[in-house]
Design a protein around this motif. Structure first.
Motif, PDB file in Angstrom:
ATOM      1  N   ASP A   1       1.096  -4.201   4.765  1.00 49.34           N
ATOM      2  CA  ASP A   1      -0.300  -4.636   4.850  1.00 49.34           C
ATOM      3  C   ASP A   1      -1.183  -3.540   5.421  1.00 49.34           C
ATOM      4  OD1 ASP A   1      -0.116  -7.579   4.178  1.00 49.34           O
ATOM      5  OD2 ASP A   1       1.309  -7.471   5.846  1.00 49.34           O
ATOM      6  N   VAL A   2      -2.332  -3.348   4.804  1.00 49.16           N
ATOM      7  CA  VAL A   2      -3.356  -2.466   5.363  1.00 49.16           C
ATOM      8  C   VAL A   2      -4.682  -3.198   5.223  1.00 49.16           C
ATOM      9  CG1 VAL A   2      -4.548  -0.245   5.198  1.00 49.16           C
ATOM     10  CG2 VAL A   2      -2.098  -0.358   4.696  1.00 49.16           C
ATOM     11  N   VAL A   3      -5.365  -3.397   6.319  1.00 54.86           N
ATOM     12  CA  VAL A   3      -6.638  -4.109   6.244  1.00 54.86           C
ATOM     13  C   VAL A   3      -7.731  -3.286   6.920  1.00 54.86           C
ATOM     14  CG1 VAL A   3      -6.017  -5.526   8.256  1.00 54.86           C
ATOM     15  CG2 VAL A   3      -7.859  -6.283   6.781  1.00 54.86           C
ATOM     16  N   GLY A   4      -8.907  -3.268   6.299  1.00 53.61           N
ATOM     17  CA  GLY A   4     -10.004  -2.513   6.857  1.00 53.61           C
ATOM     18  C   GLY A   4     -11.143  -2.436   5.863  1.00 53.61           C
ATOM     19  N   PRO A   5     -12.178  -1.705   6.133  1.00 50.93           N
ATOM     20  CA  PRO A   5     -12.413  -1.023   7.411  1.00 50.93           C
ATOM     21  C   PRO A   5     -12.822  -2.017   8.490  1.00 50.93           C
ATOM     22  CG  PRO A   5     -14.317  -0.778   5.985  1.00 50.93           C
ATOM     23  CD  PRO A   5     -13.296  -1.550   5.199  1.00 50.93           C
TER      24      PRO A   5
ATOM     25  N   LYS B   1     -15.264   2.236   1.383  1.00 46.54           N
ATOM     26  CA  LYS B   1     -16.133   1.624   2.387  1.00 46.54           C
ATOM     27  C   LYS B   1     -16.093   2.249   3.772  1.00 46.54           C
ATOM     28  CE  LYS B   1     -18.390  -1.557   0.420  1.00 46.54           C
ATOM     29  NZ  LYS B   1     -19.044  -2.797   0.757  1.00 46.54           N
TER      30      LYS B   1
ATOM     31  N   THR C   1      -5.111 -11.297   0.132  1.00 45.26           N
ATOM     32  CA  THR C   1      -5.030 -11.224   1.597  1.00 45.26           C
ATOM     33  C   THR C   1      -5.574  -9.870   2.066  1.00 45.26           C
ATOM     34  OG1 THR C   1      -2.766 -10.474   1.351  1.00 45.26           O
ATOM     35  CG2 THR C   1      -3.077 -12.803   1.835  1.00 45.26           C
ATOM     36  N   ASN C   2      -5.683  -9.697   3.365  1.00 44.93           N
ATOM     37  CA  ASN C   2      -6.166  -8.443   3.976  1.00 44.93           C
ATOM     38  C   ASN C   2      -7.587  -8.085   3.532  1.00 44.93           C
ATOM     39  OD1 ASN C   2      -3.707  -8.009   5.337  1.00 44.93           O
ATOM     40  ND2 ASN C   2      -2.823  -7.006   3.549  1.00 44.93           N
ATOM     41  N   MET C   3      -8.396  -9.073   3.240  1.00 49.14           N
ATOM     42  CA  MET C   3      -9.762  -8.800   2.786  1.00 49.14           C
ATOM     43  C   MET C   3     -10.746  -9.399   3.781  1.00 49.14           C
ATOM     44  SD  MET C   3      -9.500  -7.165  -0.107  1.00 49.14           S
ATOM     45  CE  MET C   3     -10.699  -7.487  -1.371  1.00 49.14           C
ATOM     46  N   VAL C   4     -11.328  -8.556   4.602  1.00 47.75           N
ATOM     47  CA  VAL C   4     -12.305  -9.032   5.579  1.00 47.75           C
ATOM     48  C   VAL C   4     -13.695  -8.966   4.930  1.00 47.75           C
ATOM     49  CG1 VAL C   4     -13.259  -8.742   7.900  1.00 47.75           C
ATOM     50  CG2 VAL C   4     -10.861  -8.195   7.465  1.00 47.75           C
TER      51      VAL C   4
ATOM     52  N   ALA D   1      -8.720 -12.844   5.339  1.00 48.93           N
ATOM     53  CA  ALA D   1      -8.777 -11.665   6.204  1.00 48.93           C
ATOM     54  C   ALA D   1      -7.396 -11.287   6.752  1.00 48.93           C
ATOM     55  CB  ALA D   1      -9.739 -11.922   7.362  1.00 48.93           C
ATOM     56  N   LEU D   2      -6.580 -12.281   7.063  1.00 47.22           N
ATOM     57  CA  LEU D   2      -5.265 -11.997   7.639  1.00 47.22           C
ATOM     58  C   LEU D   2      -4.249 -11.671   6.542  1.00 47.22           C
ATOM     59  CD1 LEU D   2      -5.206 -14.731  10.425  1.00 47.22           C
ATOM     60  CD2 LEU D   2      -5.436 -12.264  10.745  1.00 47.22           C
ATOM     61  N   HIS D   3      -3.032 -11.325   6.960  1.00 49.42           N
ATOM     62  CA  HIS D   3      -2.022 -10.966   5.963  1.00 49.42           C
ATOM     63  C   HIS D   3      -1.332 -12.193   5.375  1.00 49.42           C
ATOM     64  CE1 HIS D   3       0.040 -10.708   9.965  1.00 49.42           C
ATOM     65  NE2 HIS D   3       0.884 -11.487   9.339  1.00 49.42           N
TER      66      HIS D   3
ATOM     67  N   ARG E   1       0.953  -5.905  14.072  1.00 44.59           N
ATOM     68  CA  ARG E   1      -0.282  -5.330  13.531  1.00 44.59           C
ATOM     69  C   ARG E   1      -0.749  -4.254  14.495  1.00 44.59           C
ATOM     70  NH1 ARG E   1      -3.199  -9.124   9.985  1.00 44.59           N
ATOM     71  NH2 ARG E   1      -5.140  -8.198  10.724  1.00 44.59           N
TER      72      ARG E   1
ATOM     73  N   ARG F   1       0.526  -3.255   9.022  1.00 44.01           N
ATOM     74  CA  ARG F   1       1.770  -3.923   9.385  1.00 44.01           C
ATOM     75  C   ARG F   1       2.834  -3.333   8.473  1.00 44.01           C
ATOM     76  NH1 ARG F   1       3.920  -9.918   8.768  1.00 44.01           N
ATOM     77  NH2 ARG F   1       3.327  -9.511   6.634  1.00 44.01           N
TER      78      ARG F   1
ATOM     79  N   TYR G   1       0.861  -1.188   0.000  1.00 43.85           N
ATOM     80  CA  TYR G   1       0.000   0.000   0.000  1.00 43.85           C
ATOM     81  C   TYR G   1       0.894   1.234   0.000  1.00 43.85           C
ATOM     82  CZ  TYR G   1      -3.369  -3.608   1.208  1.00 43.85           C
ATOM     83  OH  TYR G   1      -4.141  -4.740   1.178  1.00 43.85           O
TER      84      TYR G   1
ATOM     85  N   LYS H   1     -16.922  -6.802   5.698  1.00 48.39           N
ATOM     86  CA  LYS H   1     -16.534  -5.404   5.910  1.00 48.39           C
ATOM     87  C   LYS H   1     -16.205  -4.740   4.578  1.00 48.39           C
ATOM     88  CE  LYS H   1     -16.573  -5.129  10.456  1.00 48.39           C
ATOM     89  NZ  LYS H   1     -17.506  -4.252  11.165  1.00 48.39           N
ATOM     90  N   ILE H   2     -15.256  -5.334   3.845  1.00 48.73           N
ATOM     91  CA  ILE H   2     -14.825  -4.702   2.595  1.00 48.73           C
ATOM     92  C   ILE H   2     -15.831  -4.982   1.474  1.00 48.73           C
ATOM     93  CG2 ILE H   2     -13.267  -6.591   1.807  1.00 48.73           C
ATOM     94  CD1 ILE H   2     -12.272  -2.917   1.693  1.00 48.73           C
ATOM     95  N   PHE H   3     -16.375  -6.196   1.442  1.00 49.56           N
ATOM     96  CA  PHE H   3     -17.484  -6.530   0.553  1.00 49.56           C
ATOM     97  C   PHE H   3     -18.482  -7.357   1.339  1.00 49.56           C
ATOM     98  CE2 PHE H   3     -13.919  -6.885  -2.709  1.00 49.56           C
ATOM     99  CZ  PHE H   3     -14.167  -5.642  -3.278  1.00 49.56           C
TER     100      PHE H   3
ATOM    101  N   TYR I   1      -2.234 -19.566  11.618  1.00 46.47           N
ATOM    102  CA  TYR I   1      -2.232 -18.887  12.918  1.00 46.47           C
ATOM    103  C   TYR I   1      -2.312 -19.857  14.095  1.00 46.47           C
ATOM    104  CZ  TYR I   1      -7.366 -19.385  13.387  1.00 46.47           C
ATOM    105  OH  TYR I   1      -8.625 -19.884  13.503  1.00 46.47           O
TER     106      TYR I   1
ATOM    107  N   THR J   1     -10.290  -8.797  14.141  1.00 52.25           N
ATOM    108  CA  THR J   1     -11.488  -9.310  13.476  1.00 52.25           C
ATOM    109  C   THR J   1     -12.316 -10.173  14.421  1.00 52.25           C
ATOM    110  OG1 THR J   1     -10.330 -11.277  12.668  1.00 52.25           O
ATOM    111  CG2 THR J   1     -10.327  -9.358  11.228  1.00 52.25           C
TER     112      THR J   1
END
Lengths: 277, 495
Positions: free
Chosen positions: A84-88, A27, B238-241, B200-202, A44, A37, A2, B244-246, B210, A219
């Motif tokens: 890494d960037v995860v959200g929202p 979003k 990765t990093n897709m929850v 969801a995780l990296h 994280r 991260r 990112y 939340k995101i979709f 995990y 999460t």
């Protein structure tokens, strides 16, 4: 990866990054946050999204360099990327017209409060904002806050600007003066949110706080961010971060926030020693 | 190499000769009776408790051939019935016996995209090996160790990719990259569908990444198996929850014609006893995630910290309990106690892992349950107050029900307490997907083909209902059935 598309130093050790994250930009709602991260070996950490620009596909974060991770993050420059960037993540704030809202923001948490203050103003609330910092140098977002506030109070712990004292002093005075207050939004260090909640409790003024426990996956998977709210276990990351301040067990929150203090120091020292080399 | 030979007066040399003769002449009498079940060599106990390297070291080729030569090659093999993904075990053992490892692994690959993982973490003793005919008179064939041997052989040599069907143009979304999701993705990618996996995780792998520790399942093995699924054509994000995101509806709008939900059981159960929020008290998920995913055992080289005291109490009796206890031990603590409310017999953990834990010096307190956690003035846990149980008549799980004995309590000193009493499905996705039916625990209701209450949506693994044990291979089994159902749906339109 990112990419960082812009950087600003807002105050000594307080930085603002605009990051390329188009999906999150589309979003993200006020009250929500991201987890980032910095690199492969990084931890994280959660950070609130200060602003988003869905058109440009960017989100903006503000952070203070206090530990290893934020210092390492702060060394990144425009054009470089965050691993890494995860959200929202988290539940969005409840934005509606309450009437007259007192919003208190202490320290870097001004960046957390700002999107919500803006949203509350835009739906018709009257906003009385109390913005505080340790000293004048560390005061951020004054102009942004002014834009969305009907009244703005500034406080500094050392008296270098505005009221000499804490943000909660002003709240106490407003409450004592009998000012009509329909909702209080308190965002900042846990101790500040605790004091604010205690001020409003006898008057039964709805008080929303944004808790900031340690998080890991964010999460709902690990439970490290568990907070006692109304004697029930809640997860800061998915049930929160916003809760009714009158129901939060702040003492436990503060104790849990300090769980890794020693390790954080160790990590920072190791990093600083490495940087000197 | 020292072989586990039954004392028949036959030398190792003679036995090997026997195998050579068999290879030359398949009619030569089988030699199985000359061998004991071969066991994988393990890292010595004194060494392994100080590192995170793998405990079991795998067969050497000769040992694999010897073990495979024990297979009776039954006409009506029962072992296959015990395998949730239906691997043709007698066939691959036949090839191993001939030394044809390439052919042997290709037989496994027909049914299983993740053999290096299954060979390590499947509870073979209650699955394929439990059905092995030899088990009735002696020791069953070491099927798991053979599978692992072949998978490792293949990884070392480089995986031969299977042929992939022509692109169908149908889009499939797989939510979660754990064992269920990877299986669905692998199977559908092979059939030519356009598969996207959202994690969801990296790091991909779900519980394989995990949850299960490095010393039981090296992360390089997980990465290699994930890489295989990617090379089959599945795209991994990765990093897709999701949720939340979709949302699920948005994925449908984006053109995904089939969606598989394999989000796992990631939500930890707590005890609801006093002191649970003290510092030093972890859910097993947090403890293991810090260690496995974030590599806190390499702190401060890796940034994520983990604090363990001199004495650790782990509460529970499953595989996650064993993993947590043995992980804590490797972080250099003095004593690790397991507190379990039933007796050793009822422990759901794999026997092999319980024995490993005992060998390593983990202390077991059976028929014991925590009453409360006692902290010091700074808010850190110091002691666990425990009560005692006795076993009464069996409950609905068939295990004898533990009942507290009044006025029998004692304390165990512990600066770290890990709660490993199980985990439920993460409600994050079900909460925002109102039109998907769930059971009381929040699991997606799914039929034997993984079909949920909503057309076009499948679910499998720990987040779905309808099957018994929460194991990696069962998750893969549900993934396999869902994949075949999805394929049928995509090609015929029939739900």
């Amino acid at each position: 990866m990112y990419q960082i598309v812009a950087e600003i130093e807002l105050a000594p050790n307080i930085k603002q990054f605009r990051i390329n994250a188009p999906l999150i930009a589309k979003k993200c709602m006020p009250g929500q946050f991201i987890v980032l991260r910095t690199n492969e070996k990084g931890e994280r950490i959660p950070l609130t999204v200060f602003e988003k620009d869905p058109g440009e596909g960017t989100i903006t974060i503000i952070f203070q360099e206090v530990g290893k991770t934020t210092k390492e993050l702060g060394r990144l420059r425009t054009g470089e990327a965050i691993q890494d960037v995860v959200g929202p993540l988290g539940t969005p704030s409840e934005i509606r017209n309450y009437g007259q809202v007192v919003a208190i923001a202490g320290g870097t948490a001004a960046a957390v409060a700002y999107p919500e203050i803006k949203a509350l103003k835009l739906v018709g609330n009257k906003l009385i904002t109390i913005l505080g910092a340790r000293s004048k140098d560390l005061l951020i977002l004054e102009e942004e806050m002014r834009k969305y506030s009907d009244e703005l109070y500034i406080t500094t712990d050392d008296g270098s600007k505005g009221h000499h004292g804490f943000v909660t002093d002003v709240l106490k005075k407003l409450v004592a003066d009998g000012k009509k207050i329909d909702m209080v939004l308190a965002i900042g260090p846990a101790i500040m949110m605790k004091v604010a909640s205690e001020i409003t409790r006898p008057f039964n003024i709805r008080t929303i706080v944004s808790v900031n426990p340690i998080m890991l996956d964010a999460t709902g998977m690990c439970g490290v961010c568990r907070v006692r709210v109304n004697n029930e276990m809640k997860l800061g990351c998915v049930d929160g971060p916003e809760f009714d301040g009158h129901l939060v067990d702040f003492d436990q929150l503060m104790a849990r926030q300090n769980m890794y203090t020693e390790k954080e120091k160790e990590s920072l020292h190791a990093y600083e020693a490495k940087m000197k080399k | 190499m020292e072989l586990n030979k039954i004392d028949t007066g036959i030398s190792t040399k003679e036995m090997i000769l026997n195998i050579v003769l068999y290879k030359e002449d398949p009619n030569y009498p089988t030699v199985y009776r000359y061998f004991r079940r071969q066991e994988m060599p393990k890292q010595p106990i004194v060494e392994r408790i100080k590192n995170f390297n793998e405990v079991a070291l795998g067969f050497e080729p000769d040992q694999a051939i010897m073990e495979a030569s024990r297979c009776l090659q039954c006409q009506d093999p029962q072992c296959r019935r015990g395998c949730p993904v239906g691997i043709n075990i007698t066939s691959f053992c036949g090839y191993v016996r001939e030394g044809n490892f390439d052919k042997a692994i290709s037989v496994i690959r027909e049914s299983n995209s993740l053999p290096a993982i299954c060979g390590r973490v499947c509870p073979q003793e209650s699955q394929c090996e439990a059905y092995c005919a030899m088990g009735q008179t002696g020791s069953p064939l070491a099927i798991g160790a053979l599978e692992r041997f072949l998978a490792d052989y293949e990884l070392k040599k480089g995986i031969t990719m299977p042929s992939i069907a022509p692109i169908t143009g149908k889009k499939v979304a797989v939510i979660g990259s754990g064992p269920a999701g990877l299986t669905v993705a692998g199977d559908l990618a092979k059939l030519g569908h356009i598969v996207s996996i959202f994690e969801a995780l990296h790091t991909p792998g779900g519980v394989l990444a995990y949850g299960i520790p490095e010393f039981r399942l090296p992360k390089s093995i997980v990465a290699a198996e994930v890489d295989y699924v990617k090379r089959l054509g599945a795209k991994l994000e990765t990093n897709m929850v999701i949720g939340k995101i979709f949302t699920i509806d948005e994925l449908v709008e984006m053109g995904y014609q089939a969606i598989f939900l394999g989000t796992g059981a990631g939500s930890p159960y707590f005890l609801s006893i006093s002191g649970e929020n003290l510092n030093g008290v972890y859910s097993a998920n947090e403890f293991l995630t810090r260690c496995n995913l974030m590599k806190s055992y390499l702190f401060p080289e890796y940034d994520t910290p983990l604090i363990v005291g001199k004495e650790v109490v782990v509460i529970g009796g499953g595989n996650v309990t064993m993993d947590s206890a043995r992980t804590a031990l490797r972080l250099g603590v003095e004593k690790v106690h397991v507190v379990y409310r039933r007796s050793e017999q009822e422990m759901p953990a794999r026997r092999e892992e319980v024995l490993n834990a005992k060998d390593e010096g983990i202390l077991f307190n059976f028929l014991t349950y925590p009453l409360r956690l006692i902290g010091n003035s700074r808010g850190w846990v110091e002691k666990v107050e425990c009560g005692m149980m006795e076993l009464c008549e069996p409950d609905e799980t068939g295990r004898r029900r533990p009942v507290p004995i009044p006025n029998h309590s004692f304390t165990i000193d512990a600066q770290t307490v890990i709660i490993a009493i199980g985990q439920g499905p993460n409600p994050l996705l079900s909460k925002v997907t109102k039109d998907l039916e769930t059971d009381r625990d929040g699991r997606f209701i799914a039929d034997e083909w993984g079909r949920t209450s909503k057309r076009g949506i499948w679910s499998g693994g720990d987040v779905a209902t309808g099957w018994a044990d929460a194991t990696v291979i069962n998750a893969m089994g549900t993934g396999k059935r869902a994949a075949s159902s999805i394929h049928q749906f995509l090609t015929t339109g029939q739900w």
